[in-house]
Design an enzyme around this catalytic site. Sequence first.
Site, short mmCIF file in Angstrom:
data_model
loop_
_atom_site.label_atom_id
_atom_site.label_comp_id
_atom_site.label_asym_id
_atom_site.label_seq_id
_atom_site.Cartn_x
_atom_site.Cartn_y
_atom_site.Cartn_z
N LYS A 249 83.15 7.58 42.51
CA LYS A 249 83.06 8.98 42.88
C LYS A 249 82.23 9.28 43.95
O LYS A 249 81.00 9.70 43.82
CB LYS A 249 82.97 10.31 41.67
N GLU B 176 68.39 7.94 40.83
CA GLU B 176 67.75 8.11 42.01
C GLU B 176 67.87 9.54 42.56
O GLU B 176 69.05 9.95 42.94
CB GLU B 176 68.08 7.15 42.75
N CYS C 261 66.13 11.01 51.47
CA CYS C 261 65.25 11.49 50.23
C CYS C 261 63.83 11.15 50.63
O CYS C 261 62.87 11.71 50.12
CB CYS C 261 65.69 10.66 49.11
N GLU D 86 62.36 20.51 47.84
CA GLU D 86 63.08 19.65 48.80
C GLU D 86 64.02 20.54 49.68
O GLU D 86 65.07 21.19 49.16
CB GLU D 86 63.82 18.61 47.95
P1 NAD Z 1 74.23 15.97 44.99
O1 NAD Z 1 73.35 15.87 43.77
O2 NAD Z 1 74.80 17.33 45.50
O3 NAD Z 1 75.63 14.99 44.89
C1 NAD Z 1 75.25 13.70 44.63
C2 NAD Z 1 76.61 13.35 44.05
O4 NAD Z 1 76.84 13.89 42.80
C3 NAD Z 1 77.76 13.69 44.84
O5 NAD Z 1 78.82 12.59 44.55
C4 NAD Z 1 78.38 14.98 43.82
O6 NAD Z 1 79.81 15.15 44.02
C5 NAD Z 1 78.02 14.61 42.45
N1 NAD Z 1 77.81 15.59 41.55
C6 NAD Z 1 77.53 16.78 41.68
N2 NAD Z 1 77.58 17.59 40.56
C7 NAD Z 1 77.88 16.74 39.59
C8 NAD Z 1 77.89 16.73 38.15
N3 NAD Z 1 77.92 17.83 37.62
N4 NAD Z 1 78.23 15.57 37.35
C9 NAD Z 1 78.44 14.51 38.09
N5 NAD Z 1 78.31 14.30 39.54
C10 NAD Z 1 78.02 15.30 40.14
O7 NAD Z 1 73.27 15.30 46.29
P2 NAD Z 1 73.67 15.11 47.69
O8 NAD Z 1 73.71 16.41 48.51
O9 NAD Z 1 74.87 14.36 47.86
O10 NAD Z 1 72.49 14.41 48.29
C11 NAD Z 1 71.12 14.58 48.54
C12 NAD Z 1 70.09 14.45 47.58
O11 NAD Z 1 70.39 13.03 47.36
C13 NAD Z 1 68.88 14.78 48.07
O12 NAD Z 1 68.22 15.46 46.83
C14 NAD Z 1 68.20 13.52 48.13
O13 NAD Z 1 66.83 13.53 48.01
C15 NAD Z 1 68.69 12.59 47.07
N6 NAD Z 1 68.92 11.26 47.36
C16 NAD Z 1 68.17 10.44 46.73
C17 NAD Z 1 68.09 9.10 47.02
C18 NAD Z 1 66.99 8.04 46.37
O14 NAD Z 1 67.32 6.84 46.56
N7 NAD Z 1 66.16 8.70 45.35
C19 NAD Z 1 68.70 8.50 48.05
C20 NAD Z 1 69.43 9.11 49.08
C21 NAD Z 1 69.55 10.91 48.47
#
Ligand code: NAD
Length: 515
Positions: free
Chosen positions: A205, A286, A320, A416
């Site tokens: 997904k 992550e 991130c 963040e």
């Molecule tokens: P997000 O948490 O909004 O979404 C990530 C994924 O989770 C998307 O596919 C989203 O549709 C899904 N999602 C949302 N609600 C959900 C639920 N209830 N159940 C299951 N899945 C759900 O994050 P984003 O905006 O896509 O990405 C940015 C964030 O990701 C920032 O906080 C960034 O720091 C983090 N990030 C971390 C790393 C790492 O390696 N630590 C790498 C990249 C991004």
Amino acid sequence: MVSVYKHEPFTDFSDVNNREAFQAALTKVEAALGGKYDLVVGGERIETEEKIVSTNPANREEVIGTVSKATRDIAEKAINAADEAFAEWRKWDPAARAGILFRAAAIVRRRKHEFSAYLVKEAGKPWKEADADTAEAIDFMEYYARQMLAIAEGKPVNSRVGEHNEYFYTPMGVTVVISPWNFAFAIMCGTTVAPLVTGNTVVLKPASATPVVAAKFVEVLEEAGLPKGVVNYVPGSGAEVGDFLVDHPKTKLITFTGSRDVGVRIYERAAKVHPGQFHLKRVIAEMGGKDTVIVEKDADLDVAAEAIVVSAFGFSGQKCSAGSRAVVHADVYDELLGKVEALVKQLTVGDPVTYDNYMGPVIDRAAFDKITGYIEIGKGEGRLVVGGNSDDSKGYFIEPTVFADVSPDARIMQEEIFGPVLAIAKANNFDEALDIANNTEYGLTGAVITNNREYIERAKRDFHVGNLYFNRNCTGAIVGYQPFGGFKMSGTDSKAGGPDYLLLHMQGKTVSEML
Ligand code: NAD
């Protein structure tokens, strides 16, 4: 014999031939925009009535593609398809599974600029950032394929006289992959191919902002020879489909990359054992970061200014690993601030189709509103040094913004923001700088700019982050060179692109036979 892993080189855009080739790929992709993409379940294409319309964050009017949106019924089908495919896929020779990754890497390498052009359009990535994202996707495939070959035989264990003991790794089963938009190709690809090469099957997904690049990658996996049902592509609402996939009793492993709050929710939900579930789920999560660049008084201030600016504003701070905080020794504070200000004033913001633009847009309306909201908060918490303006008339553009004299406890130092906003605080000595750097709930990356060996050793021990860098920026980890993952609320420290990563997708099995 497999060749030694070497990371994919970045494209040299100072070479006019490379710029022309990239421009040609952009033109080709622009002509192909607006396509329709179906779900892929058990190898079958499924079209749904409800769609996700993926648009260009630099130009809302431009549709990248229209993607079918999974419902719970389809998510159920996808889990069952993955479960059925697992029965055969887990028995495949690991070398044959690795072979599919090598082939997929070769296909992507041939179409490298095309994939990067999709990232420019769908994720708003400047050329260099898009090129690095695609290179990282190739690296994940090349590196994990080799890692699989290295661990396929298991590890040696002792045997006493009259017995024979073995220790090897077996796959787990249905893996739900939930990926973010910010490394729309690299992280989506890496978190998909790691479970695949280890013999698991996947329900993918992708983030709703970037489903087209994921659809293109699923096509590559099919072309590379992946059997039906081994990867199932089900974009959909995180809350609706995401929760369903996480809760499903057949789900064995969840590999999530995204925000702290969603990660915590998944971690909690995965702990619940549902009727018909005979196992505990494993979660790789992550999550976010609030990463710090520390500058000591002995530092080379040009190196320091460059490190701060690149860490804070690369891809508009939407990493991130972004260094959204700088902590600077009082003795060099004013001089360094002047250098940072001068560099930031040179940064250009605009549509990333133009090579010269250092920063493109932020990803969407929600991000734009959140980041501009933090800029307002920042005006009350610090001194605005540069930036602060934004423009959402066509896309979601925000200037690189620097606040100085910020208190270590201020919201813009703690939360963040995930945008081009940098907070700078002053420290009187190295101990104080380390205390400030460690004072958030996150522990992902950090950098220290110093030539003092004692401080370097102290930071190695006491700067509590998963990825620590000296005399450089705190972003840009390379697969196989700087394994990546964070401490504290930044996640489970899976160290993507590292030697231990694949083992998180497998179970160690001990076999003992009396001879
Ligand atoms: P997000 O948490 O909004 O979404 C990530 C994924 O989770 C998307 O596919 C989203 O549709 C899904 N999602 C949302 N609600 C959900 C639920 N209830 N159940 C299951 N899945 C759900 O994050 P984003 O905006 O896509 O990405 C940015 C964030 O990701 C920032 O906080 C960034 O720091 C983090 N990030 C971390 C790393 C790492 O390696 N630590 C790498 C990249 C991004």
